[in-house]
Design a protein around this motif. Structure first.
Motif, PDB file in Angstrom:
ATOM      1  N   ASN A 153       0.978  -1.133  -0.098  1.00  0.00           N
ATOM      2  CA  ASN A 153       0.024   0.057   0.079  1.00  0.00           C
ATOM      3  C   ASN A 153       0.767   1.272  -0.026  1.00  0.00           C
ATOM      4  N   GLN A 154       0.488   2.370  -0.692  1.00  0.00           N
ATOM      5  CA  GLN A 154       1.048   3.530  -0.432  1.00  0.00           C
ATOM      6  C   GLN A 154       0.069   4.752  -0.651  1.00  0.00           C
ATOM      7  N   ILE A 155       0.044   5.503   0.134  1.00  0.00           N
ATOM      8  CA  ILE A 155      -0.998   6.421   0.533  1.00  0.00           C
ATOM      9  C   ILE A 155      -0.368   7.790   0.802  1.00  0.00           C
ATOM     10  N   ALA A 156      -1.203   8.800   0.068  1.00  0.00           N
ATOM     11  CA  ALA A 156      -0.579  10.112   0.318  1.00  0.00           C
ATOM     12  C   ALA A 156      -1.677  11.047   0.844  1.00  0.00           C
ATOM     13  N   TYR A 157      -1.893  11.660   2.036  1.00  0.00           N
ATOM     14  CA  TYR A 157      -2.944  12.517   2.415  1.00  0.00           C
ATOM     15  C   TYR A 157      -2.582  13.959   1.744  1.00  0.00           C
ATOM     16  N   ILE A 158      -3.188  14.320   0.775  1.00  0.00           N
ATOM     17  CA  ILE A 158      -2.897  15.393  -0.263  1.00  0.00           C
ATOM     18  C   ILE A 158      -3.608  16.833   0.550  1.00  0.00           C
ATOM     19  N   LYS A 159      -4.848  16.720   0.893  1.00  0.00           N
ATOM     20  CA  LYS A 159      -5.657  17.784   1.386  1.00  0.00           C
ATOM     21  C   LYS A 159      -6.520  17.390   2.277  1.00  0.00           C
ATOM     22  N   GLU A 160      -6.580  17.860   3.617  1.00  0.00           N
ATOM     23  CA  GLU A 160      -7.676  17.249   4.689  1.00  0.00           C
ATOM     24  C   GLU A 160      -8.901  17.094   4.228  1.00  0.00           C
TER      25      GLU A 160
END
Length: 162
Positions: A64-71
């Motif tokens: 898994n790869q996740i990016a939290y870009i904008k809340e």
């Protein structure tokens, strides 16, 4: 013609948020993976559990790869899209995006790589031809090859909106 990038609409619930009203990091996974499961069932009639009962094989997560870009905030409507972006004879990689209700802003990006796995032999197997044919039909080419490049591209797109 099958839908290449199905989508679902959700509303962020209070119970899924942290104390400052943002969607909790772990809940992103729940929302995104549940959406993908729904997309596969509704659009491709793929049910991983049923597949395992019939064939003894299923897809298991390798990475898994996740990016939290904008809340994402409480009570906001979001759209979750999913698509296959890469596949080999044994693996496939999906991209799941969490977007605002207008699909103009990306909140999060998730890449999940699955391997086709035999539950009896405990080894990977070559995916059946019918799945390879489906993946070929619905695979979406994106310009970025690496997750980090993709996230940077999505961040740049967001900056044009904000």
């Amino acid at each position: 013609m099958k839908i290449k990038e199905p989508e679902s609409k959700y509303r962020v619930r209070f119970a899924d948020c942290d104390p400052i009203g943002h969607l909790s990091n772990l809940r992103y996974f729940d929302y995104m993976l549940n959406a993908r499961e729904d997309h596969c069932l509704e659009n491709y009639q793929l049910d991983n559990f049923e597949q395992s009962k019939k064939t003894g094989c299923l897809w298991v997560v390798l990475q898994n790869q996740i990016a939290y870009i904008k809340e994402v905030r409480y009570n906001k409507d979001i759209i979750i899209t999913s698509k296959i972006i890469k596949y080999t004879d044994r693996t496939n990689t999906i991209e799941v995006l969490m977007l605002n209700k207008d699909k103009t802003l990306t909140h999060a990006a998730l890449w999940v790589t699955f391997i086709y796995f035999n539950l009896t032999t405990r080894k990977s197997e070559i995916q059946p031809q019918n799945f390879m044919d489906l993946f070929q039909e619905i695979c979406v080419n994106i310009p970025e090859n690496l997750f980090e490049e993709r996230v940077e591209s999505l961040r740049r797109q967001n900056k044009k909106i904000i």
